[in-house]
Design a protein around this motif. Structure first.
Motif, PDB file in Angstrom:
ATOM      1  N   SER A  12       0.818  -1.204   0.000  1.00 44.19           N
ATOM      2  CA  SER A  12       0.000   0.000   0.000  1.00 44.19           C
ATOM      3  C   SER A  12       0.859   1.264   0.000  1.00 44.19           C
ATOM      4  O   SER A  12       0.577   2.218  -0.727  1.00 44.19           O
ATOM      5  CB  SER A  12      -0.925  -0.002   1.219  1.00 44.19           C
ATOM      6  OG  SER A  12      -1.649   1.185   1.298  1.00 44.19           O
ATOM      7  N   LEU A  13       1.900   1.272   0.784  1.00 47.31           N
ATOM      8  CA  LEU A  13       2.801   2.425   0.835  1.00 47.31           C
ATOM      9  C   LEU A  13       3.539   2.617  -0.490  1.00 47.31           C
ATOM     10  O   LEU A  13       3.749   3.739  -0.938  1.00 47.31           O
ATOM     11  CB  LEU A  13       3.807   2.270   1.976  1.00 47.31           C
ATOM     12  CG  LEU A  13       3.234   2.386   3.381  1.00 47.31           C
ATOM     13  CD1 LEU A  13       4.302   2.026   4.413  1.00 47.31           C
ATOM     14  CD2 LEU A  13       2.691   3.777   3.635  1.00 47.31           C
ATOM     15  N   ALA A  14       3.897   1.529  -1.119  1.00 45.93           N
ATOM     16  CA  ALA A  14       4.635   1.607  -2.381  1.00 45.93           C
ATOM     17  C   ALA A  14       3.793   2.199  -3.505  1.00 45.93           C
ATOM     18  O   ALA A  14       4.288   2.943  -4.337  1.00 45.93           O
ATOM     19  CB  ALA A  14       5.136   0.215  -2.778  1.00 45.93           C
ATOM     20  N   VAL A  15       2.511   1.892  -3.499  1.00 47.08           N
ATOM     21  CA  VAL A  15       1.658   2.381  -4.582  1.00 47.08           C
ATOM     22  C   VAL A  15       1.026   3.736  -4.301  1.00 47.08           C
ATOM     23  O   VAL A  15       0.497   4.353  -5.217  1.00 47.08           O
ATOM     24  CB  VAL A  15       0.510   1.397  -4.897  1.00 47.08           C
ATOM     25  CG1 VAL A  15       0.485   1.000  -6.312  1.00 47.08           C
ATOM     26  CG2 VAL A  15       0.425   0.235  -4.012  1.00 47.08           C
ATOM     27  N   SER A  16       1.106   4.227  -3.097  1.00 47.74           N
ATOM     28  CA  SER A  16       0.408   5.469  -2.761  1.00 47.74           C
ATOM     29  C   SER A  16       0.919   6.669  -3.562  1.00 47.74           C
ATOM     30  O   SER A  16       0.135   7.537  -3.950  1.00 47.74           O
ATOM     31  CB  SER A  16       0.492   5.753  -1.263  1.00 47.74           C
ATOM     32  OG  SER A  16       1.821   5.980  -0.876  1.00 47.74           O
ATOM     33  N   ALA A  17       2.198   6.736  -3.834  1.00 49.21           N
ATOM     34  CA  ALA A  17       2.735   7.845  -4.632  1.00 49.21           C
ATOM     35  C   ALA A  17       2.200   7.781  -6.061  1.00 49.21           C
ATOM     36  O   ALA A  17       1.819   8.799  -6.637  1.00 49.21           O
ATOM     37  CB  ALA A  17       4.255   7.806  -4.640  1.00 49.21           C
ATOM     38  N   GLY A  18       2.151   6.607  -6.604  1.00 52.31           N
ATOM     39  CA  GLY A  18       1.619   6.433  -7.949  1.00 52.31           C
ATOM     40  C   GLY A  18       0.135   6.761  -8.032  1.00 52.31           C
ATOM     41  O   GLY A  18      -0.349   7.222  -9.064  1.00 52.31           O
ATOM     42  N   THR A  19      -0.571   6.553  -6.928  1.00 54.49           N
ATOM     43  CA  THR A  19      -1.991   6.876  -6.886  1.00 54.49           C
ATOM     44  C   THR A  19      -2.220   8.361  -7.107  1.00 54.49           C
ATOM     45  O   THR A  19      -3.098   8.758  -7.870  1.00 54.49           O
ATOM     46  CB  THR A  19      -2.594   6.446  -5.532  1.00 54.49           C
ATOM     47  OG1 THR A  19      -2.400   5.049  -5.356  1.00 54.49           O
ATOM     48  CG2 THR A  19      -4.072   6.754  -5.464  1.00 54.49           C
ATOM     49  N   GLY A  20      -1.413   9.193  -6.455  1.00 60.11           N
ATOM     50  CA  GLY A  20      -1.542  10.642  -6.615  1.00 60.11           C
ATOM     51  C   GLY A  20      -1.267  11.087  -8.041  1.00 60.11           C
ATOM     52  O   GLY A  20      -1.972  11.942  -8.589  1.00 60.11           O
ATOM     53  N   VAL A  21      -0.255  10.498  -8.647  1.00 57.65           N
ATOM     54  CA  VAL A  21       0.086  10.838 -10.040  1.00 57.65           C
ATOM     55  C   VAL A  21      -1.037  10.409 -10.978  1.00 57.65           C
ATOM     56  O   VAL A  21      -1.447  11.172 -11.871  1.00 57.65           O
ATOM     57  CB  VAL A  21       1.423  10.174 -10.443  1.00 57.65           C
ATOM     58  CG1 VAL A  21       1.694  10.336 -11.925  1.00 57.65           C
ATOM     59  CG2 VAL A  21       2.562  10.740  -9.615  1.00 57.65           C
ATOM     60  N   LEU A  22      -1.553   9.220 -10.773  1.00 58.99           N
ATOM     61  CA  LEU A  22      -2.645   8.716 -11.604  1.00 58.99           C
ATOM     62  C   LEU A  22      -3.903   9.574 -11.445  1.00 58.99           C
ATOM     63  O   LEU A  22      -4.548   9.928 -12.428  1.00 58.99           O
ATOM     64  CB  LEU A  22      -2.950   7.259 -11.235  1.00 58.99           C
ATOM     65  CG  LEU A  22      -4.030   6.551 -12.028  1.00 58.99           C
ATOM     66  CD1 LEU A  22      -3.651   6.470 -13.503  1.00 58.99           C
ATOM     67  CD2 LEU A  22      -4.246   5.154 -11.470  1.00 58.99           C
TER      68      LEU A  22
END
Length: 88
Positions: A12-22
Motif C-alpha cells: 500500500s505504501l509503495a503504490v500510494s505515490a503512484g496513486t496521486g500521479v494517476l
C-alpha cells in the motif's frame, strides 16, 4: 498481526505515490473535457469565478477518492490472492 496485513502495508505504501500521479492525470484529462481551458483554476486566481474554482476542487477531490479506493481495493484483493486472507 496477520500475515496478510504484513504484506498489504508495504504494498500500500509503495503504490500510494503512484496513486496521486494517476489521480492528477485523470483530473487533468477530465478538466480538459469539461472545462473551457486546459488548466484547472487555482483557488487564488482572481480571474476565475467562484463556481468554476469550487467545481474544479470538487471534481479533483472526487477523482482522487475514486482512484485511491480503486487502488486500495485492488491491493487488498491481490493480497488475499497471495495470502488467502483479507488484510484488516
Amino acid at each position: 498481526m496477520k500475515p496478510s496485513r504484513l504484506v498489504f502495508k508495504p504494498l500500500s505504501l509503495a503504490v500510494s505515490a503512484g496513486t496521486g500521479v494517476l489521480a492528477g492525470a485523470a483530473f487533468k484529462k477530465a478538466w480538459q473535457i469539461l472545462g473551457d481551458e486546459d488548466d484547472a483554476p487555482d483557488a487564488t486566481d482572481e480571474h476565475r469565478r467562484w463556481r468554476e474554482v469550487l467545481l474544479a476542487a470538487a471534481l479533483h477531490g472526487a477523482i482522487f477518492a475514486l482512484v485511491k479506493a480503486a487502488v486500495d481495493r485492488g491491493g487488498a484483493t491481490a493480497v488475499r490472492r497471495i495470502t488467502g486472507t483479507w488484510p484488516a
